[in-house]
Scaffold this motif. Structure first.
Motif, PDB file in Angstrom:
ATOM      1  N   PRO B  44       0.819  -1.224   0.000  1.00  0.00           N
ATOM      2  CA  PRO B  44       0.000   0.000   0.000  1.00  0.00           C
ATOM      3  C   PRO B  44       0.851   1.272   0.000  1.00  0.00           C
ATOM      4  O   PRO B  44       0.499   2.265  -0.655  1.00  0.00           O
ATOM      5  N   ILE B  45       1.982   1.229   0.702  1.00  0.00           N
ATOM      6  CA  ILE B  45       2.865   2.403   0.709  1.00  0.00           C
ATOM      7  C   ILE B  45       3.440   2.632  -0.691  1.00  0.00           C
ATOM      8  O   ILE B  45       3.448   3.756  -1.202  1.00  0.00           O
ATOM      9  N   LEU B  46       3.900   1.570  -1.315  1.00  0.00           N
ATOM     10  CA  LEU B  46       4.431   1.712  -2.678  1.00  0.00           C
ATOM     11  C   LEU B  46       3.353   2.255  -3.623  1.00  0.00           C
ATOM     12  O   LEU B  46       3.638   3.072  -4.504  1.00  0.00           O
ATOM     13  N   GLY B  47       2.124   1.792  -3.416  1.00  0.00           N
ATOM     14  CA  GLY B  47       1.021   2.275  -4.251  1.00  0.00           C
ATOM     15  C   GLY B  47       0.790   3.766  -4.061  1.00  0.00           C
ATOM     16  O   GLY B  47       0.614   4.500  -5.037  1.00  0.00           O
ATOM     17  N   ARG B  48       0.791   4.206  -2.814  1.00  0.00           N
ATOM     18  CA  ARG B  48       0.559   5.636  -2.560  1.00  0.00           C
ATOM     19  C   ARG B  48       1.709   6.485  -3.105  1.00  0.00           C
ATOM     20  O   ARG B  48       1.491   7.551  -3.677  1.00  0.00           O
ATOM     21  N   LEU B  49       2.930   5.999  -2.912  1.00  0.00           N
ATOM     22  CA  LEU B  49       4.084   6.752  -3.434  1.00  0.00           C
ATOM     23  C   LEU B  49       4.033   6.821  -4.960  1.00  0.00           C
ATOM     24  O   LEU B  49       4.379   7.836  -5.561  1.00  0.00           O
ATOM     25  N   SER B  50       3.599   5.733  -5.559  1.00  0.00           N
ATOM     26  CA  SER B  50       3.475   5.707  -7.019  1.00  0.00           C
ATOM     27  C   SER B  50       2.369   6.660  -7.485  1.00  0.00           C
ATOM     28  O   SER B  50       2.527   7.368  -8.478  1.00  0.00           O
ATOM     29  N   ASP B  51       1.250   6.673  -6.744  1.00  0.00           N
ATOM     30  CA  ASP B  51       0.155   7.594  -7.087  1.00  0.00           C
ATOM     31  C   ASP B  51       0.630   9.036  -7.072  1.00  0.00           C
ATOM     32  O   ASP B  51       0.169   9.866  -7.864  1.00  0.00           O
ATOM     33  N   ARG B  52       1.530   9.344  -6.149  1.00  0.00           N
ATOM     34  CA  ARG B  52       2.010  10.723  -6.000  1.00  0.00           C
ATOM     35  C   ARG B  52       3.229  10.999  -6.879  1.00  0.00           C
ATOM     36  O   ARG B  52       3.886  12.030  -6.723  1.00  0.00           O
ATOM     37  N   LYS B  53       3.530  10.035  -7.741  1.00  0.00           N
ATOM     38  CA  LYS B  53       4.656  10.182  -8.683  1.00  0.00           C
ATOM     39  C   LYS B  53       5.994  10.331  -7.964  1.00  0.00           C
ATOM     40  O   LYS B  53       6.923  10.928  -8.508  1.00  0.00           O
ATOM     41  N   LEU B  54       6.082   9.793  -6.762  1.00  0.00           N
ATOM     42  CA  LEU B  54       7.358   9.820  -6.058  1.00  0.00           C
ATOM     43  C   LEU B  54       8.169   8.566  -6.379  1.00  0.00           C
ATOM     44  O   LEU B  54       9.386   8.536  -6.186  1.00  0.00           O
ATOM     45  N   VAL B  55       7.474   7.540  -6.841  1.00  0.00           N
ATOM     46  CA  VAL B  55       8.128   6.273  -7.205  1.00  0.00           C
ATOM     47  C   VAL B  55       7.687   5.898  -8.604  1.00  0.00           C
ATOM     48  O   VAL B  55       6.520   6.048  -8.952  1.00  0.00           O
ATOM     49  N   GLU B  56       8.636   5.442  -9.405  1.00  0.00           N
ATOM     50  CA  GLU B  56       8.284   4.908 -10.724  1.00  0.00           C
ATOM     51  C   GLU B  56       8.431   3.390 -10.677  1.00  0.00           C
ATOM     52  O   GLU B  56       9.245   2.866  -9.902  1.00  0.00           O
ATOM     53  N   THR B  57       7.633   2.725 -11.485  1.00  0.00           N
ATOM     54  CA  THR B  57       7.627   1.266 -11.444  1.00  0.00           C
ATOM     55  C   THR B  57       7.780   0.695 -12.851  1.00  0.00           C
ATOM     56  O   THR B  57       7.467   1.361 -13.844  1.00  0.00           O
TER      57      THR B  57
END
Lengths: 200, 105
Positions: B44-57
Protein backbone atom coordinates in the motif's frame (compact mmCIF):
# COMPACT_ATOMS: atom_id res chain seq x y z
CA UNK A 1 8.87 -22.46 -19.75
CA UNK A 2 6.30 -24.61 -21.51
CA UNK A 3 3.55 -25.90 -19.27
CA UNK A 4 4.15 -23.34 -16.54
CA UNK A 5 1.11 -21.52 -15.35
CA UNK A 6 0.90 -17.83 -15.81
CA UNK A 7 -1.34 -15.11 -14.54
CA UNK A 8 -2.35 -11.57 -15.18
CA UNK A 9 -1.95 -9.45 -18.20
CA UNK A 10 1.40 -8.95 -19.84
CA UNK A 11 3.75 -6.75 -17.87
CA UNK A 12 3.94 -3.07 -18.68
CA UNK A 13 6.71 -1.94 -20.94
CA UNK A 14 9.33 0.29 -19.37
CA UNK A 15 8.13 3.20 -21.47
CA UNK A 16 4.61 2.68 -20.14
CA UNK A 17 3.15 1.96 -23.57
CA UNK A 18 1.20 -1.28 -23.70
CA UNK A 19 2.56 -4.50 -22.31
CA UNK A 20 5.54 -6.74 -22.92
CA UNK A 21 4.71 -9.88 -24.80
CA UNK A 22 5.48 -12.56 -22.23
CA UNK A 23 3.20 -13.04 -19.26
CA UNK A 24 4.11 -13.23 -15.59
CA UNK A 25 4.74 -16.69 -14.15
CA UNK A 26 2.50 -17.56 -11.26
CA UNK A 27 3.82 -19.13 -8.05
CA UNK A 28 2.39 -22.46 -6.96
CA UNK A 29 0.56 -23.29 -3.77
CA UNK A 30 -3.00 -23.13 -2.49
CA UNK A 31 -2.46 -19.80 -0.71
CA UNK A 32 -1.03 -18.25 -3.87
CA UNK A 33 -3.97 -19.51 -5.91
CA UNK A 34 -6.44 -18.07 -3.41
CA UNK A 35 -4.56 -14.78 -3.41
CA UNK A 36 -4.62 -14.73 -7.19
CA UNK A 37 -8.41 -15.03 -7.08
CA UNK A 38 -8.63 -12.31 -4.44
CA UNK A 39 -6.59 -9.94 -6.62
CA UNK A 40 -9.63 -9.62 -8.89
CA UNK A 41 -11.25 -7.50 -6.20
CA UNK A 42 -8.54 -4.88 -6.51
CA UNK A 43 -9.16 -1.73 -8.53
CA UNK A 44 -7.17 -1.58 -11.76
CA UNK A 45 -4.25 0.58 -10.63
CA UNK A 46 -3.69 -1.62 -7.59
CA UNK A 47 -3.97 -4.94 -9.39
CA UNK A 48 -0.49 -4.59 -10.81
CA UNK A 49 0.93 -4.18 -7.32
CA UNK A 50 -1.05 -7.22 -6.19
CA UNK A 51 0.42 -9.23 -9.04
CA UNK A 52 3.86 -8.00 -8.05
CA UNK A 53 3.29 -9.15 -4.48
CA UNK A 54 2.13 -12.53 -5.70
CA UNK A 55 5.10 -12.89 -8.04
CA UNK A 56 7.48 -12.26 -5.14
CA UNK A 57 5.78 -14.96 -3.06
CA UNK A 58 7.55 -17.74 -4.92
CA UNK A 59 11.00 -16.41 -4.00
CA UNK A 60 10.15 -16.00 -0.32
CA UNK A 61 11.50 -18.92 1.71
CA UNK A 62 8.82 -21.60 2.14
CA UNK A 63 7.25 -21.95 5.55
CA UNK A 64 6.34 -19.20 7.95
CA UNK A 65 7.90 -16.40 5.88
CA UNK A 66 5.98 -17.28 2.75
CA UNK A 67 2.79 -17.75 4.75
CA UNK A 68 3.23 -14.28 6.27
CA UNK A 69 3.98 -12.80 2.84
CA UNK A 70 0.81 -14.24 1.31
CA UNK A 71 -1.25 -13.30 4.39
CA UNK A 72 0.02 -9.75 3.91
CA UNK A 73 -1.23 -10.00 0.33
CA UNK A 74 -4.74 -10.72 1.57
CA UNK A 75 -4.45 -7.76 3.94
CA UNK A 76 -3.38 -5.61 1.00
CA UNK A 77 -6.41 -6.75 -1.01
CA UNK A 78 -8.74 -6.11 1.95
CA UNK A 79 -7.35 -2.62 2.54
CA UNK A 80 -7.37 -1.55 -1.07
CA UNK A 81 -10.71 -3.03 -2.08
CA UNK A 82 -12.80 -2.46 1.05
CA UNK A 83 -14.35 0.80 -0.08
CA UNK A 84 -14.91 -0.59 -3.54
CA UNK A 85 -16.74 -3.68 -2.30
CA UNK A 86 -18.76 -1.74 0.27
CA UNK A 87 -19.63 0.93 -2.29
CA UNK A 88 -20.78 -1.63 -4.83
CA UNK A 89 -22.82 -3.44 -2.17
CA UNK A 90 -24.51 -0.17 -1.24
CA UNK A 91 -25.21 0.57 -4.90
CA UNK A 92 -26.76 -2.86 -5.32
CA UNK A 93 -28.89 -2.39 -2.19
CA UNK A 94 -30.10 1.04 -3.36
CA UNK A 95 -31.01 -0.39 -6.79
CA UNK A 96 -32.98 -3.26 -5.23
CA UNK A 97 -34.75 -0.92 -2.80
CA UNK A 98 -35.63 1.50 -5.61
CA UNK A 99 -37.01 -1.16 -7.93
CA UNK A 100 -38.94 -2.94 -5.18
CA UNK A 101 -40.38 0.30 -3.79
CA UNK A 102 -41.49 1.55 -7.20
CA UNK A 103 -43.13 -1.80 -7.86
CA UNK A 104 -44.99 -1.65 -4.54
CA UNK A 105 -46.21 1.93 -4.73
CA UNK A 106 -47.05 2.01 -8.43
CA UNK A 107 -50.80 1.88 -9.06
CA UNK A 108 -51.15 3.36 -12.53
CA UNK A 109 -51.37 1.32 -15.69
CA UNK A 110 -47.91 2.53 -16.69
CA UNK A 111 -46.22 1.70 -13.41
CA UNK A 112 -45.05 -1.69 -14.67
CA UNK A 113 -43.22 -0.03 -17.55
CA UNK A 114 -41.65 2.50 -15.19
CA UNK A 115 -40.45 -0.31 -12.92
CA UNK A 116 -39.01 -2.16 -15.90
CA UNK A 117 -37.25 0.98 -17.11
CA UNK A 118 -35.72 1.68 -13.70
CA UNK A 119 -34.72 -1.98 -13.38
CA UNK A 120 -32.95 -1.89 -16.73
CA UNK A 121 -31.20 1.40 -15.98
CA UNK A 122 -30.03 0.21 -12.54
CA UNK A 123 -28.75 -3.11 -13.92
CA UNK A 124 -26.92 -1.34 -16.76
CA UNK A 125 -25.37 1.18 -14.39
CA UNK A 126 -24.14 -1.54 -12.04
CA UNK A 127 -22.81 -3.53 -14.99
CA UNK A 128 -20.97 -0.46 -16.20
CA UNK A 129 -19.48 0.25 -12.77
CA UNK A 130 -18.29 -3.33 -12.21
CA UNK A 131 -18.28 -5.31 -15.47
CA UNK A 132 -16.93 -8.45 -13.79
CA UNK A 133 -19.95 -8.49 -11.49
CA UNK A 134 -22.55 -7.90 -14.19
CA UNK A 135 -24.00 -11.35 -13.58
CA UNK A 136 -24.60 -10.45 -9.93
CA UNK A 137 -26.25 -7.15 -10.81
CA UNK A 138 -28.55 -8.92 -13.28
CA UNK A 139 -29.50 -11.65 -10.84
CA UNK A 140 -30.06 -9.44 -7.82
CA UNK A 141 -31.80 -6.49 -9.47
CA UNK A 142 -33.78 -8.81 -11.73
CA UNK A 143 -35.00 -10.79 -8.72
CA UNK A 144 -36.00 -7.77 -6.67
CA UNK A 145 -39.56 -7.49 -7.99
CA UNK A 146 -40.22 -11.22 -7.78
CA UNK A 147 -38.87 -11.58 -4.24
CA UNK A 148 -40.84 -8.56 -3.02
CA UNK A 149 -44.00 -9.83 -4.69
CA UNK A 150 -43.50 -13.31 -3.22
CA UNK A 151 -43.01 -11.87 0.26
CA UNK A 152 -46.10 -9.72 -0.13
CA UNK A 153 -48.16 -12.62 -1.45
CA UNK A 154 -47.05 -14.80 1.45
CA UNK A 155 -47.18 -12.38 4.37
CA UNK A 156 -48.46 -9.01 3.19
CA UNK A 157 -51.98 -7.59 3.05
CA UNK A 158 -54.38 -8.72 0.37
CA UNK A 159 -54.03 -6.68 -2.82
CA UNK A 160 -56.53 -3.87 -3.08
CA UNK A 161 -55.96 -2.83 -6.68
CA UNK A 162 -56.21 -4.68 -9.93
CA UNK A 163 -53.41 -7.28 -10.04
CA UNK A 164 -52.66 -10.66 -11.49
CA UNK A 165 -50.37 -11.62 -8.59
CA UNK A 166 -52.39 -13.46 -5.95
CA UNK A 167 -50.18 -16.36 -4.88
CA UNK A 168 -46.50 -17.02 -4.30
CA UNK A 169 -46.55 -19.06 -7.50
CA UNK A 170 -47.86 -16.08 -9.46
CA UNK A 171 -45.15 -13.89 -7.97
CA UNK A 172 -42.47 -16.43 -8.88
CA UNK A 173 -43.22 -15.90 -12.57
CA UNK A 174 -41.70 -12.41 -12.14
CA UNK A 175 -38.27 -14.03 -11.93
CA UNK A 176 -38.42 -13.79 -15.70
CA UNK A 177 -37.26 -10.20 -15.16
CA UNK A 178 -33.81 -11.64 -14.49
CA UNK A 179 -33.43 -12.12 -18.24
CA UNK A 180 -33.77 -8.44 -19.26
CA UNK A 181 -31.81 -7.40 -16.17
CA UNK A 182 -28.91 -9.68 -17.13
CA UNK A 183 -28.97 -8.46 -20.71
CA UNK A 184 -28.99 -4.85 -19.52
CA UNK A 185 -26.17 -5.46 -17.01
CA UNK A 186 -24.01 -7.04 -19.69
CA UNK A 187 -24.78 -4.17 -22.06
CA UNK A 188 -23.49 -1.87 -19.32
CA UNK A 189 -20.42 -4.07 -18.96
CA UNK A 190 -19.90 -3.93 -22.72
CA UNK A 191 -20.12 -0.15 -22.66
CA UNK A 192 -17.48 -0.07 -19.92
CA UNK A 193 -15.26 -2.35 -22.00
CA UNK A 194 -15.65 -0.14 -25.08
CA UNK A 195 -14.86 2.95 -23.01
CA UNK A 196 -11.72 1.38 -21.58
CA UNK A 197 -10.66 0.23 -25.03
CA UNK A 198 -11.11 3.67 -26.52
CA UNK A 199 -8.99 5.14 -23.71
CA UNK A 200 -6.19 2.63 -24.28
CA UNK B 1 -2.30 19.83 11.73
CA UNK B 2 -2.99 16.69 9.70
CA UNK B 3 -0.05 14.34 9.25
CA UNK B 4 1.62 14.34 5.84
CA UNK B 5 0.91 11.17 3.87
CA UNK B 6 4.61 10.27 3.86
CA UNK B 7 5.36 11.06 7.49
CA UNK B 8 4.68 7.63 8.98
CA UNK B 9 7.72 5.69 10.16
CA UNK B 10 6.91 2.94 7.65
CA UNK B 11 6.78 5.33 4.70
CA UNK B 12 9.97 7.02 5.89
CA UNK B 13 11.64 3.61 5.99
CA UNK B 14 10.58 2.85 2.41
CA UNK B 15 11.76 6.26 1.19
CA UNK B 16 15.05 5.78 3.00
CA UNK B 17 15.57 2.32 1.53
CA UNK B 18 14.88 3.54 -1.98
CA UNK B 19 17.00 6.64 -1.47
CA UNK B 20 20.03 4.62 -0.34
CA UNK B 21 20.46 3.50 -3.95
CA UNK B 22 18.44 6.02 -5.95
CA UNK B 23 19.67 4.85 -9.34
CA UNK B 24 18.92 1.17 -8.69
CA UNK B 25 15.63 -0.54 -9.37
CA UNK B 26 14.56 -2.36 -6.21
CA UNK B 27 12.00 -5.16 -5.87
CA UNK B 28 9.36 -5.60 -3.20
CA UNK B 29 10.83 -8.47 -1.22
CA UNK B 30 14.21 -6.75 -1.16
CA UNK B 31 12.66 -3.58 0.28
CA UNK B 32 10.64 -5.67 2.71
CA UNK B 33 13.77 -7.38 4.04
CA UNK B 34 15.61 -4.10 4.42
CA UNK B 35 12.79 -2.24 6.12
CA UNK B 36 11.30 -5.15 8.03
CA UNK B 37 7.86 -4.25 6.68
CA UNK B 38 5.28 -6.94 5.98
CA UNK B 39 3.93 -7.24 2.45
CA UNK B 40 0.52 -6.01 3.58
CA UNK B 41 2.13 -2.78 4.80
CA UNK B 42 4.77 -2.31 2.12
CA UNK B 43 2.65 -2.57 -1.01
CA UNK B 44 0.00 0.00 0.00
CA UNK B 45 2.87 2.40 0.71
CA UNK B 46 4.43 1.71 -2.68
CA UNK B 47 1.02 2.28 -4.25
CA UNK B 48 0.56 5.64 -2.56
CA UNK B 49 4.08 6.75 -3.43
CA UNK B 50 3.47 5.71 -7.02
CA UNK B 51 0.16 7.59 -7.09
CA UNK B 52 2.01 10.72 -6.00
CA UNK B 53 4.66 10.18 -8.68
CA UNK B 54 7.36 9.82 -6.06
CA UNK B 55 8.13 6.27 -7.20
CA UNK B 56 8.28 4.91 -10.72
CA UNK B 57 7.63 1.27 -11.44
CA UNK B 58 8.29 -1.25 -14.18
CA UNK B 59 8.32 -4.99 -14.69
CA UNK B 60 11.63 -6.78 -15.06
CA UNK B 61 12.19 -7.62 -18.71
CA UNK B 62 14.36 -10.74 -18.73
CA UNK B 63 14.22 -12.62 -15.44
CA UNK B 64 16.58 -15.57 -15.04
CA UNK B 65 15.16 -19.02 -15.67
CA UNK B 66 13.31 -20.35 -12.65
CA UNK B 67 12.50 -17.00 -11.11
CA UNK B 68 9.33 -15.03 -11.71
CA UNK B 69 9.36 -11.58 -13.22
CA UNK B 70 9.78 -8.88 -10.62
CA UNK B 71 8.04 -5.58 -10.31
CA UNK B 72 10.69 -2.94 -9.77
CA UNK B 73 10.61 0.38 -7.97
CA UNK B 74 12.79 3.47 -8.04
CA UNK B 75 12.46 7.02 -6.76
CA UNK B 76 11.62 9.69 -9.29
CA UNK B 77 13.37 13.05 -9.13
CA UNK B 78 10.47 14.31 -7.01
CA UNK B 79 10.78 11.19 -4.89
CA UNK B 80 14.48 11.81 -4.27
CA UNK B 81 13.74 15.39 -3.25
CA UNK B 82 10.94 14.21 -0.99
CA UNK B 83 13.13 11.50 0.58
CA UNK B 84 15.80 14.09 1.36
CA UNK B 85 13.20 16.44 2.85
CA UNK B 86 11.60 13.68 4.91
CA UNK B 87 15.00 12.59 6.22
CA UNK B 88 15.61 16.13 7.49
CA UNK B 89 12.18 16.50 9.08
CA UNK B 90 11.89 15.79 12.79
CA UNK B 91 10.32 12.49 13.72
CA UNK B 92 6.62 12.73 14.61
CA UNK B 93 5.92 14.38 17.97
CA UNK B 94 4.33 11.21 19.32
CA UNK B 95 7.53 9.25 18.74
CA UNK B 96 9.64 12.09 20.19
CA UNK B 97 7.50 12.18 23.33
CA UNK B 98 7.76 8.44 23.76
CA UNK B 99 11.52 8.56 23.36
CA UNK B 100 11.80 11.41 25.87
CA UNK B 101 9.72 9.48 28.37
CA UNK B 102 11.91 6.42 27.89
CA UNK B 103 15.09 8.42 28.32
CA UNK B 104 13.71 10.14 31.41
CA UNK B 105 12.83 6.86 33.11
Amino acid sequence: MAGRRTFGRGARRPDGRGTVSHPIRRPDGRGARLLESALRLLPGPRRELGEALLAEASVVAPGWRRFAWIAGGFLFVARESAMRVVGYGLGLAVAVALVATLDRIGTSDDSGQVVLLVLLVCAAALGFIAPRWAWLAGLVVGSAVAVTAMATAAWGPAPTGKTSIHTVGDAATLFVLIVPALISAYLGAGAAWLRRRSRD
Amino acid sequence: MPARPDSSPQTRAVLRALHDHPAHWRYGYDISRETGLASGTLYPILGRLSDRKLVETRWEEDPPEGRPRRHLYRLTADGVARAVAVAQEPVAARVTRRRTATEGA
